[in-house]
Design a protein around this motif. Structure first.
Motif, PDB file in Angstrom:
ATOM      1  N   GLY A  32       0.780  -1.231   0.000  1.00 43.96           N
ATOM      2  CA  GLY A  32       0.000   0.000   0.000  1.00 43.96           C
ATOM      3  C   GLY A  32       0.803   1.267   0.000  1.00 43.96           C
ATOM      4  O   GLY A  32       0.221   2.357  -0.001  1.00 43.96           O
ATOM      5  N   ASP A  33       2.128   1.172  -0.011  1.00 41.56           N
ATOM      6  CA  ASP A  33       2.946   2.383   0.043  1.00 41.56           C
ATOM      7  C   ASP A  33       3.099   2.997  -1.338  1.00 41.56           C
ATOM      8  O   ASP A  33       3.457   2.307  -2.301  1.00 41.56           O
ATOM      9  CB  ASP A  33       4.324   2.041   0.609  1.00 41.56           C
ATOM     10  CG  ASP A  33       5.107   3.267   1.031  1.00 41.56           C
ATOM     11  OD1 ASP A  33       4.489   4.219   1.539  1.00 41.56           O
ATOM     12  OD2 ASP A  33       6.340   3.278   0.860  1.00 41.56           O
ATOM     13  N   ARG A  34       2.843   4.299  -1.443  1.00 41.59           N
ATOM     14  CA  ARG A  34       2.947   5.058  -2.696  1.00 41.59           C
ATOM     15  C   ARG A  34       2.245   4.341  -3.856  1.00 41.59           C
ATOM     16  O   ARG A  34       2.767   4.205  -4.954  1.00 41.59           O
ATOM     17  CB  ARG A  34       4.400   5.315  -3.065  1.00 41.59           C
ATOM     18  CG  ARG A  34       5.001   6.537  -2.414  1.00 41.59           C
ATOM     19  CD  ARG A  34       5.558   6.229  -1.055  1.00 41.59           C
ATOM     20  NE  ARG A  34       6.413   7.303  -0.560  1.00 41.59           N
ATOM     21  CZ  ARG A  34       7.164   7.203   0.528  1.00 41.59           C
ATOM     22  NH1 ARG A  34       7.163   6.084   1.237  1.00 41.59           N
ATOM     23  NH2 ARG A  34       7.896   8.214   0.928  1.00 41.59           N
ATOM     24  N   THR A  35       1.019   3.899  -3.591  1.00 39.67           N
ATOM     25  CA  THR A  35       0.243   3.255  -4.653  1.00 39.67           C
ATOM     26  C   THR A  35      -0.390   4.268  -5.593  1.00 39.67           C
ATOM     27  O   THR A  35      -0.874   3.907  -6.665  1.00 39.67           O
ATOM     28  CB  THR A  35      -0.874   2.372  -4.068  1.00 39.67           C
ATOM     29  OG1 THR A  35      -1.729   3.178  -3.263  1.00 39.67           O
ATOM     30  CG2 THR A  35      -0.290   1.252  -3.228  1.00 39.67           C
ATOM     31  N   ALA A  62      -3.368  10.534   3.555  1.00 38.68           N
ATOM     32  CA  ALA A  62      -3.916   9.396   2.827  1.00 38.68           C
ATOM     33  C   ALA A  62      -3.909   8.152   3.705  1.00 38.68           C
ATOM     34  O   ALA A  62      -2.994   7.941   4.509  1.00 38.68           O
ATOM     35  CB  ALA A  62      -3.102   9.141   1.561  1.00 38.68           C
ATOM     36  N   ALA A  63      -4.938   7.327   3.538  1.00 35.93           N
ATOM     37  CA  ALA A  63      -5.049   6.066   4.277  1.00 35.93           C
ATOM     38  C   ALA A  63      -5.440   4.968   3.312  1.00 35.93           C
ATOM     39  O   ALA A  63      -6.276   5.169   2.421  1.00 35.93           O
ATOM     40  CB  ALA A  63      -6.078   6.180   5.397  1.00 35.93           C
ATOM     41  N   LEU A  64      -4.834   3.805   3.481  1.00 37.66           N
ATOM     42  CA  LEU A  64      -5.107   2.692   2.585  1.00 37.66           C
ATOM     43  C   LEU A  64      -6.504   2.146   2.828  1.00 37.66           C
ATOM     44  O   LEU A  64      -6.960   2.010   3.962  1.00 37.66           O
ATOM     45  CB  LEU A  64      -4.080   1.583   2.799  1.00 37.66           C
ATOM     46  CG  LEU A  64      -4.098   0.457   1.771  1.00 37.66           C
ATOM     47  CD1 LEU A  64      -3.722   0.976   0.394  1.00 37.66           C
ATOM     48  CD2 LEU A  64      -3.147  -0.663   2.186  1.00 37.66           C
ATOM     49  N   GLY A  65      -7.194   1.866   1.748  1.00 35.43           N
ATOM     50  CA  GLY A  65      -8.513   1.265   1.813  1.00 35.43           C
ATOM     51  C   GLY A  65      -8.892   0.807   0.425  1.00 35.43           C
ATOM     52  O   GLY A  65      -8.052   0.740  -0.471  1.00 35.43           O
ATOM     53  N   THR A  76     -12.646  17.258   4.858  1.00 35.05           N
ATOM     54  CA  THR A  76     -13.359  16.396   3.914  1.00 35.05           C
ATOM     55  C   THR A  76     -12.525  15.168   3.593  1.00 35.05           C
ATOM     56  O   THR A  76     -11.310  15.255   3.401  1.00 35.05           O
ATOM     57  CB  THR A  76     -13.656  17.156   2.610  1.00 35.05           C
ATOM     58  OG1 THR A  76     -14.404  18.324   2.915  1.00 35.05           O
ATOM     59  CG2 THR A  76     -14.436  16.288   1.630  1.00 35.05           C
ATOM     60  N   ALA A  77     -13.169  14.011   3.532  1.00 35.46           N
ATOM     61  CA  ALA A  77     -12.501  12.766   3.146  1.00 35.46           C
ATOM     62  C   ALA A  77     -13.130  12.252   1.858  1.00 35.46           C
ATOM     63  O   ALA A  77     -14.359  12.103   1.768  1.00 35.46           O
ATOM     64  CB  ALA A  77     -12.622  11.714   4.241  1.00 35.46           C
ATOM     65  N   LEU A  78     -12.296  12.015   0.840  1.00 41.00           N
ATOM     66  CA  LEU A  78     -12.775  11.560  -0.456  1.00 41.00           C
ATOM     67  C   LEU A  78     -11.931  10.387  -0.928  1.00 41.00           C
ATOM     68  O   LEU A  78     -10.760  10.252  -0.545  1.00 41.00           O
ATOM     69  CB  LEU A  78     -12.706  12.691  -1.485  1.00 41.00           C
ATOM     70  CG  LEU A  78     -13.590  13.914  -1.202  1.00 41.00           C
ATOM     71  CD1 LEU A  78     -13.212  15.071  -2.118  1.00 41.00           C
ATOM     72  CD2 LEU A  78     -15.064  13.558  -1.382  1.00 41.00           C
ATOM     73  N   PHE A  79     -12.521   9.550  -1.772  1.00 40.16           N
ATOM     74  CA  PHE A  79     -11.820   8.382  -2.285  1.00 40.16           C
ATOM     75  C   PHE A  79     -11.029   8.720  -3.542  1.00 40.16           C
ATOM     76  O   PHE A  79     -11.463   9.544  -4.364  1.00 40.16           O
ATOM     77  CB  PHE A  79     -12.821   7.268  -2.632  1.00 40.16           C
ATOM     78  CG  PHE A  79     -13.513   6.677  -1.439  1.00 40.16           C
ATOM     79  CD1 PHE A  79     -12.784   6.060  -0.433  1.00 40.16           C
ATOM     80  CD2 PHE A  79     -14.890   6.744  -1.330  1.00 40.16           C
ATOM     81  CE1 PHE A  79     -13.425   5.512   0.665  1.00 40.16           C
ATOM     82  CE2 PHE A  79     -15.543   6.196  -0.233  1.00 40.16           C
ATOM     83  CZ  PHE A  79     -14.806   5.576   0.772  1.00 40.16           C
TER      84      PHE A  79
END
Length: 279
Positions: A32-35, A62-65, A76-79
């Motif tokens: 998940g790093d620098r994806t 950023a958070a992995l999901g 604000t949190a956006l995908f």
């Protein structure tokens, strides 16, 4: 005993990342790093190493999901993949950008030339130019097939940070400034112990790494980020206290080392780090 005291990954390049208690290490680095990375219409990949152009990325987290989530400065949190995220980031940065999760396209990395000694390889000095922001920059490319600058995994020791802190007590050498994947406590070892690890193998939990080169530093550690104030003396101290040879690039201001993954596996907080001589 040398052990892992912090694990971090950064799902979107140059944004703040997330702390972990354990992580799978794959052949390309931490899972998940620098994806993903922010890119603009010129093909430039967003990197706070050019702070006048990309520094506001450090105000995002950023958070992995499934997919990656980006927290913006207003809360604000956006995908990643949501057009609204691209629009919000374009407004934040003052030009049209989008978030890409396809590193196969490559891209240009721009680095502002720092004012301190040891911040620019002499072989690149003739390529420096002044861009539209008024900054003097050099350009290169991301590592093939990734959004990494160079190494897949970055390690910093607490001993190195303590040595720098002793040289400049007024500055905060929090490891967050240096954006490591692994923070390692080399208990009782003075100075910069990772210098001696270049070329060696490191067994960390279930993963095996090879230490490739010291990590050259840019202006980024001195920028305001993660609640830490801007402090140009951070990198002035590094330049004064720790300039070391980096391949054919000459003596550069370095903190930490880059690692190559030899054997994938799981790494956890508290894992012992064993240094194995190069075979």
């Amino acid at each position: 005993m040398t052990m892992v005291t912090a694990l971090r990954r950064y799902p979107v390049k140059s944004m703040l990342g997330e702390a972990l208690t354990e992580v799978a290490v794959t052949a390309r680095g931490l899972h998940g790093d620098r994806t993903a990375a922010v890119v603009d219409a010129t093909g430039a990949v967003g990197s706070a190493k050019h702070p006048r152009k990309w520094g506001r990325l450090l105000d995002c987290r950023a958070a992995l999901g499934e997919p990656v989530t980006v927290g913006l400065p207003d809360g604000t949190a956006l995908f990643v993949g949501d057009p609204e995220l691209d629009a919000r980031l374009s407004k934040l940065l003052g030009r049209e950008v989008s978030v890409s999760d396809d590193p196969s396209r490559g891209g240009v990395l721009e680095r502002e030339v720092p004012a301190y000694e040891g911040g620019l390889p002499e072989v690149l000095r003739s390529t420096a130019r002044t861009d539209g922001t008024g900054a003097t920059v050099t350009s290169g490319g991301v590592a093939a097939g990734t959004f990494f600058d160079y190494g897949a995994v970055h390690l910093v020791t607490t001993a190195s940070l303590a040595r720098l802190r002793a040289a400049r007590p007024a500055s905060d050498f929090d490891p967050l400034r240096f954006r490591p994947n692994l923070v390692v406590d080399a208990a009782g070892v003075p100075g910069f112990p990772e210098d001696a690890w270049v070329g060696a193998r490191l067994r960390v939990g279930g993963a095996l790494f090879r230490v490739t080169v010291p990590t050259p530093r840019c202006a980024l550690p001195g920028l305001a980020q993660a609640g830490l104030p801007a402090d140009p003396d951070v990198m002035r101290t590094v330049a004064r206290e720790h300039r070391v040879p980096v391949g054919r690039l000459g003596r550069l201001s370095c903190v930490g080392v880059y690692l190559e993954v030899l054997e994938p596996g799981t790494v956890r907080l508290g894992d012992v780090v064993t240094v194995q001589p190069s075979p």
